[in-house]
Design an enzyme around this catalytic site. Structure first.
Site, PDB file in Angstrom:
ATOM      1  N   GLY A   1      40.430  58.910  65.626  1.00 48.46           N
ATOM      2  CA  GLY A   1      39.886  59.224  64.012  1.00 48.46           C
ATOM      3  C   GLY A   1      39.686  60.665  64.042  1.00 48.46           C
ATOM      4  O   GLY A   1      40.520  61.238  64.088  1.00 48.46           O
TER       5      GLY A   1
ATOM      6  N   GLU B   1      28.594  62.289  67.802  1.00 50.64           N
ATOM      7  CA  GLU B   1      29.066  60.633  67.623  1.00 50.64           C
ATOM      8  C   GLU B   1      27.908  59.785  67.906  1.00 50.64           C
ATOM      9  O   GLU B   1      28.105  58.685  68.530  1.00 50.64           O
ATOM     10  CB  GLU B   1      30.467  60.390  68.279  1.00 50.64           C
ATOM     11  CG  GLU B   1      31.570  61.324  68.063  1.00 50.64           C
ATOM     12  CD  GLU B   1      32.002  61.270  66.436  1.00 50.64           C
ATOM     13  OE1 GLU B   1      31.316  60.382  65.570  1.00 50.64           O
ATOM     14  OE2 GLU B   1      32.597  62.305  66.322  1.00 50.64           O
TER      15      GLU B   1
HETATM   16  C1  BEZ Z   1      37.741  59.302  67.496  1.00 50.59           C
HETATM   17  O1  BEZ Z   1      38.442  60.167  66.691  1.00 50.59           O
HETATM   18  O2  BEZ Z   1      38.475  58.871  68.530  1.00 50.59           O
HETATM   19  C2  BEZ Z   1      36.457  59.236  67.283  1.00 50.59           C
HETATM   20  C3  BEZ Z   1      36.278  57.925  66.396  1.00 50.59           C
HETATM   21  C4  BEZ Z   1      34.918  57.665  66.320  1.00 50.59           C
HETATM   22  C5  BEZ Z   1      33.679  58.409  66.991  1.00 50.59           C
HETATM   23  C6  BEZ Z   1      34.052  59.137  67.949  1.00 50.59           C
HETATM   24  C7  BEZ Z   1      35.512  59.743  68.092  1.00 50.59           C
END
Ligand code: BEZ
Length: 167
Positions: A11, A83
């Site tokens: 993400g 996060e």
């Molecule tokens: C990611 O981009 O992998 C990600 C998505 C959600 C929370 C932390 C990282």
């Protein structure tokens, strides 16, 4: 001595790297799909009007493509804070062109208090259109990721369907 580890991004880690990294490789993990099923009370929404951000859900037989980043272990402290709204570190096998490595990804499990789960498409689109948080609008979050996945030639029907309703 440096202590390096791989983190798998599916993400915002794909397009928002506000930390140093040593290498980045296109990669996938097995048995998961990305979904806009996690509530955001901070970055892309508020506690009363949460936005929708990505998490990974278990999907046997599926592959989730993204980016593997090789980072100093201290970067995880930064990511734990960034996060913090329901995500936890999770160990995964990360598959790259050169082979597989052990690494970490972040996911919000269905048990976390911010988890929203699925909803009708119209409701998901309306929620994203109406949500803004400290990092910006929820619409921009989805469209940034959609653009980044297109650049990497990664197809994701769930994200593409929702992104098409936001432009
Ligand atoms: C990611 O981009 O992998 C990600 C998505 C959600 C929370 C932390 C990282």
């Amino acid at each position: 001595m440096t202590d390096l580890a791989w983190v798998f991004g599916y993400g915002s880690l794909i397009w928002k790297q506000d930390f140093p990294y040593v290498r980045a490789e296109t990669a996938y993990i097995e048995g998961y799909s990305r979904r806009l099923w996690q509530g955001s009370h901070d970055h892309r929404g508020t506690p009363t009007d949460p936005g929708r951000v990505l998490t990974l859900i278990e999907a046997p037989g599926e592959r989730c493509f993204g980016r593997a980043l090789l980072v100093e272990r201290e970067v995880f402290e930064h990511l734990d804070h960034r996060e913090k709204n329901g995500y936890e570190r999770h160990e995964v096998a990360i598959h790259q062109a050169a082979g597989s490595v052990a690494g970490i990804t972040y996911l919000g499990s269905p048990a976390n208090p911010a988890f929203l789960g699925d909803a009708p498409l119209d409701a998901i689109v309306a929620q994203i259109k109406g949500s803004v948080g400290e990092s910006g609008s929820n619409v921009d979050y989805v469209l940034e990721l959609h653009r980044a996945l297109a650049e990497l030639e990664i197809e994701d029907p769930h994200l593409a369907t929702i992104a098409a309703r936001l432009v």
